[in-house]
Design an enzyme around this catalytic site. Structure first.
Site, PDB file in Angstrom:
ATOM      1  N   LYS A  41      40.574  29.647  56.121  1.00 27.67           N
ATOM      2  CA  LYS A  41      40.899  28.577  55.161  1.00 27.67           C
ATOM      3  C   LYS A  41      42.117  27.770  55.620  1.00 27.67           C
ATOM      4  CE  LYS A  41      41.522  31.414  51.649  1.00 27.67           C
ATOM      5  NZ  LYS A  41      41.142  32.737  52.179  1.00 27.67           N
TER       6      LYS A  41
ATOM      7  N   ARG B 299      41.660  31.835  42.733  1.00 28.86           N
ATOM      8  CA  ARG B 299      41.276  33.132  43.279  1.00 28.86           C
ATOM      9  C   ARG B 299      40.604  34.000  42.213  1.00 28.86           C
ATOM     10  NH1 ARG B 299      44.332  33.375  47.959  1.00 28.86           N
ATOM     11  NH2 ARG B 299      44.922  35.375  48.740  1.00 28.86           N
TER      12      ARG B 299
ATOM     13  N   ARG C 258      46.064  39.189  63.572  1.00 29.34           N
ATOM     14  CA  ARG C 258      46.765  37.973  63.166  1.00 29.34           C
ATOM     15  C   ARG C 258      48.285  38.203  63.138  1.00 29.34           C
ATOM     16  NH1 ARG C 258      44.637  34.643  58.023  1.00 29.34           N
ATOM     17  NH2 ARG C 258      45.829  35.961  56.630  1.00 29.34           N
TER      18      ARG C 258
ATOM     19  N   ARG D  68      52.404  40.390  59.067  1.00 28.44           N
ATOM     20  CA  ARG D  68      52.758  40.342  57.645  1.00 28.44           C
ATOM     21  C   ARG D  68      52.715  41.734  57.017  1.00 28.44           C
ATOM     22  NH1 ARG D  68      48.882  35.669  55.376  1.00 28.44           N
ATOM     23  NH2 ARG D  68      48.560  37.258  53.786  1.00 28.44           N
TER      24      ARG D  68
ATOM     25  N   ARG E  71      42.841  43.989  50.125  1.00 29.98           N
ATOM     26  CA  ARG E  71      42.680  42.540  49.881  1.00 29.98           C
ATOM     27  C   ARG E  71      41.202  42.143  49.912  1.00 29.98           C
ATOM     28  NH1 ARG E  71      46.130  40.588  54.398  1.00 29.98           N
ATOM     29  NH2 ARG E  71      45.342  38.497  54.044  1.00 29.98           N
TER      30      ARG E  71
HETATM   31  P1  ADP Z   1      44.960  35.605  52.572  1.00 36.80           P
HETATM   32  O1  ADP Z   1      44.054  34.463  52.207  1.00 36.80           O
HETATM   33  O2  ADP Z   1      45.086  35.826  54.017  1.00 36.80           O
HETATM   34  O3  ADP Z   1      44.721  36.845  51.765  1.00 36.80           O
HETATM   35  P2  ADP Z   1      47.165  34.264  51.252  1.00 36.80           P
HETATM   36  O4  ADP Z   1      48.272  33.804  52.093  1.00 36.80           O
HETATM   37  O5  ADP Z   1      46.250  33.282  50.661  1.00 36.80           O
HETATM   38  O6  ADP Z   1      46.422  35.314  52.158  1.00 36.80           O
HETATM   39  O7  ADP Z   1      47.738  35.159  50.060  1.00 36.80           O
HETATM   40  C1  ADP Z   1      48.630  36.234  50.265  1.00 36.80           C
HETATM   41  C2  ADP Z   1      48.890  36.960  48.955  1.00 36.80           C
HETATM   42  O8  ADP Z   1      49.486  36.049  48.008  1.00 36.80           O
HETATM   43  C3  ADP Z   1      47.649  37.458  48.233  1.00 36.80           C
HETATM   44  O9  ADP Z   1      47.242  38.729  48.715  1.00 36.80           O
HETATM   45  C4  ADP Z   1      48.123  37.505  46.783  1.00 36.80           C
HETATM   46  O10 ADP Z   1      48.960  38.618  46.546  1.00 36.80           O
HETATM   47  C5  ADP Z   1      48.992  36.272  46.688  1.00 36.80           C
HETATM   48  N1  ADP Z   1      48.228  35.069  46.251  1.00 36.80           N
HETATM   49  C6  ADP Z   1      48.014  33.923  46.953  1.00 36.80           C
HETATM   50  N2  ADP Z   1      47.295  33.037  46.256  1.00 36.80           N
HETATM   51  C7  ADP Z   1      47.025  33.612  45.056  1.00 36.80           C
HETATM   52  C8  ADP Z   1      46.302  33.222  43.897  1.00 36.80           C
HETATM   53  N3  ADP Z   1      45.698  32.024  43.820  1.00 36.80           N
HETATM   54  N4  ADP Z   1      46.237  34.102  42.856  1.00 36.80           N
HETATM   55  C9  ADP Z   1      46.836  35.294  42.903  1.00 36.80           C
HETATM   56  N5  ADP Z   1      47.522  35.750  43.987  1.00 36.80           N
HETATM   57  C10 ADP Z   1      47.628  34.921  45.043  1.00 36.80           C
END
Ligand code: ADP
Ligand code: ZN
Length: 215
Positions: A13, A88, A127, A162, A173
């Protein structure tokens, strides 16, 4: 363009969003980047979000909606935006729908980036991310390492794995994605906004989207 980018963690994404910003100046809005920035800056938002993130759990919907309600009203969003990692959950998608009506904004589409699970697992374990909150450039130890090991090409900061990219947090996740986020595919299909793009290469995904959006 005004797009939602859906897809599992590691589907690309962020990479797709960055490539799309170059086309028409739309801004990438990554809730993950915003949250990681807040954690590093030690703001109240960061303190509230940190424990959830470290476990690979979702941050509560109310915190996320607070962030997005402000962010979508900033002037740079007028050209367009690429929502990367938001919504999400179904409640976030419902809340976004109401917010967009209130702000008089129409989405072009919700893009589902569909990548096989083996590819996703391999990508997430390899990553690496620049630790500078203003940069957060993404590398991959196998396919696109920084020129000098452990050092960001763009800003010279450290490139790290990370906290939520340990094997345990990654599988958590992915389970969270399947349970909470995958249902959004049906939600946007009903809204008539869904476009599914299958592809392990972000360049292919971008070409397909350009064609679909007439760019
Ligand atoms: P990835 O898509 O690689 O899982 P992100 O950088 O999008 O990682 O998100 C990292 C973390 O941030 C998620 O695991 C969650 O804890 C939090 N997060 C990000 N966006 C949201 C969202 N829209 N709702 C709830 N938690 C979120
Ligand atoms: Zn950097």
């Amino acid at each position: 363009m005004k797009l939602i980018l859906l897809g599992a963690p590691g589907a690309g994404k962020g990479t797709v969003a960055k490539l799309l910003t170059a086309i028409d100046g739309s801004v990438q809005i990554s809730t993950g980047d915003i949250l990681r920035g807040a954690v590093q800056a030690g703001t109240e938002l960061g303190r509230e979000a940190e424990a959830y993130m470290k476990r690979g759990d979702l941050v509560p919907d109310t915190l996320i909606m607070g962030i997005m309600e402000k962010r979508l009203q900033e002037p740079d969003c007028q050209k367009g935006f690429l929502l990367d990692g938001f919504p999400r959950t179904i409640p976030q998608a419902e809340a976004l729908k109401n917010l967009l009506v209130k702000l008089n904004i129409r989405l072009d589409m919700a893009v589902n980036i569909d990548v096989p699970r083996e590819v996703i697992l391999d990508r997430l374990c390899t990553r690496r991310t620049c630790e500078n909150p203003q940069c957060q450039a993404i590398y991959n130890v196998k396919s696109s390492p920084p020129k000098q090991e452990g050092v960001c090409d763009k800003c010279g900061s450290r490139v790290i794995q990370r906290d939520d990219e340990t094997e345990e947090a990654i599988s958590h996740r992915l389970a969270t994605y399947n349970e909470k986020t995958a249902p959004l595919i049906g939600f946007y299909e009903k809204e008539g906004l869904l476009k599914t793009v299958t592809g392990t290469s972000s360049d292919t995904v971008v070409s397909e989207l350009k064609a679909a959006l007439n760019f």
